[in-house]
Design a protein around this motif. Sequence first.
Motif, PDB file in Angstrom:
ATOM      1  N   GLN A  35       0.824  -1.205   0.000  1.00 23.69           N
ATOM      2  CA  GLN A  35       0.000   0.000   0.000  1.00 23.69           C
ATOM      3  C   GLN A  35       0.861   1.260   0.000  1.00 23.69           C
ATOM      4  O   GLN A  35       0.615   2.194  -0.782  1.00 23.69           O
ATOM      5  CB  GLN A  35      -0.924   0.005   1.220  1.00 23.69           C
ATOM      6  N   HIS A  88       1.106   4.004  -3.192  1.00 24.86           N
ATOM      7  CA  HIS A  88       0.745   5.415  -3.048  1.00 24.86           C
ATOM      8  C   HIS A  88       1.918   6.353  -3.322  1.00 24.86           C
ATOM      9  O   HIS A  88       1.721   7.459  -3.815  1.00 24.86           O
ATOM     10  CB  HIS A  88       0.199   5.663  -1.641  1.00 24.86           C
ATOM     11  N   SER A  89       3.138   5.913  -2.974  1.00 25.84           N
ATOM     12  CA  SER A  89       4.276   6.836  -3.069  1.00 25.84           C
ATOM     13  C   SER A  89       5.117   6.652  -4.326  1.00 25.84           C
ATOM     14  O   SER A  89       5.662   7.625  -4.853  1.00 25.84           O
ATOM     15  CB  SER A  89       5.169   6.691  -1.829  1.00 25.84           C
ATOM     16  N   ASP A 113      -8.879   2.730  -1.286  1.00 22.68           N
ATOM     17  CA  ASP A 113      -8.423   2.670  -2.680  1.00 22.68           C
ATOM     18  C   ASP A 113      -7.467   1.504  -2.900  1.00 22.68           C
ATOM     19  O   ASP A 113      -7.410   0.944  -4.008  1.00 22.68           O
ATOM     20  CB  ASP A 113      -7.761   3.987  -3.091  1.00 22.68           C
ATOM     21  N   GLU A 135       2.211   7.854   5.288  1.00 21.85           N
ATOM     22  CA  GLU A 135       1.209   6.879   4.843  1.00 21.85           C
ATOM     23  C   GLU A 135       0.316   6.432   5.993  1.00 21.85           C
ATOM     24  O   GLU A 135      -0.906   6.321   5.832  1.00 21.85           O
ATOM     25  CB  GLU A 135       1.894   5.660   4.220  1.00 21.85           C
TER      26      GLU A 135
END
Length: 405
Positions: free
Chosen positions: A25, A29-30, A86, A255
């Motif tokens: 995750q 995202h990053s 998401d 995060e």
Amino acid sequence: MGSNMQEPVVRSLLENDLYKFTMWQALLHSHPGAQAEYAFFCRNSTVYPLAELKPAVDAELDRLCSLTFAPDELDYLRSLRFIKSDFVDFLSVFRFQRRFIETRVDGEQLRVVARGPLVHVTAFEIFVLYIVNELYFRRLPVDPSVMAAARGRLAAKVAFVKSESAALVSSDEPFIFFDFGLRRRYSGVWHEEVVRTLAEELPGHFRGTSNVLFAKNFGLTPIGTMAHEYLQAYQAFGFRLRDFQKAALEGWVQEYRGDLGIALTDVVSMDAFLADFDLYFAKLFDGLRHDSGDPVEWAEKALAHYQKLHIDPMTKRLVFSDGLNLPRAIDLYKRFRGRVPTAYGIGTDLSNDTPHKALNVVMKIMSCNGQPVAKLSDSPGKTLCDDQTFLAYLRQVFKHQAGAA
């Protein structure tokens, strides 16, 4: 040969270690565009060449690439407060791609390489490890004495903890341990029996498992935060190399905003980690995880660091996870009780303690975005990197002499 010979090894995509999902995750995202390569290694001798497993491993990988997450599995992940909606939506359409992983034979060695988008190939690791493990042990002689011995050893572990119980609950911080045995287990069926037995027999001490499927099925706490690969990837994300640990820790903080607060310390040695683990990070993270080097020396360094920063160690937690068994874990608990809360992740000694010698298999990130990455372990023999020039540079940057490749 066992009666489960033809049963598939992988039963569910949820049967992965929690830290795979949490790193997945964070990296999605990053750094969703990062590319990486992972390689499989066996560090010890085997009864027969692992190369002989290639056809069976290929068949298991083919099947792995046909699996998807079930609705109830996605619902379970969504129920974990640190897993974002998401990411679950991404997993709902995710499927492993066979073109990103290949096997080959190199003499008597089995080679497995996963190469492609980081947020895709990272998730292969644990599956490859327990596929190879289970296929390997299925080909060894299976008779009633093997499982009788394994059950006897498990019963002895339970009895040992119960015999020590009075000394393990006498403080505000009882002895707690977790199952970290997925990657090197004897078999899925045996691993399940071990976890069920520990949950039933030692509920005051056995508090969780890294196996997300077992956590779901047995109502246990899923355990895990980050592994070496997460921090190593930051060596190739464009930060100054000297700053990669701080960048990785900062990425984690952004995060998870206070969740999953156990940091891994040994990517470039404990000393180099503590140099980066300043007051900001020491306050934000809940504690530290040990995975190489002498555990007592490591813990004393951690305690001294917290005290230097005027942080009460009793507000933090040290997690030990390097080659532990229950007697060693209990010794460490007794040594540090009253000084710092501790917890213990025990792997192979729980999930693969049989008359057969366990495999020491790993699947490590070797490069990211076309650049080599490495860890400089506090334990000799744990360093893995094909690029000696990069290793030398990493040592120079962190003035680190241990962990020769």
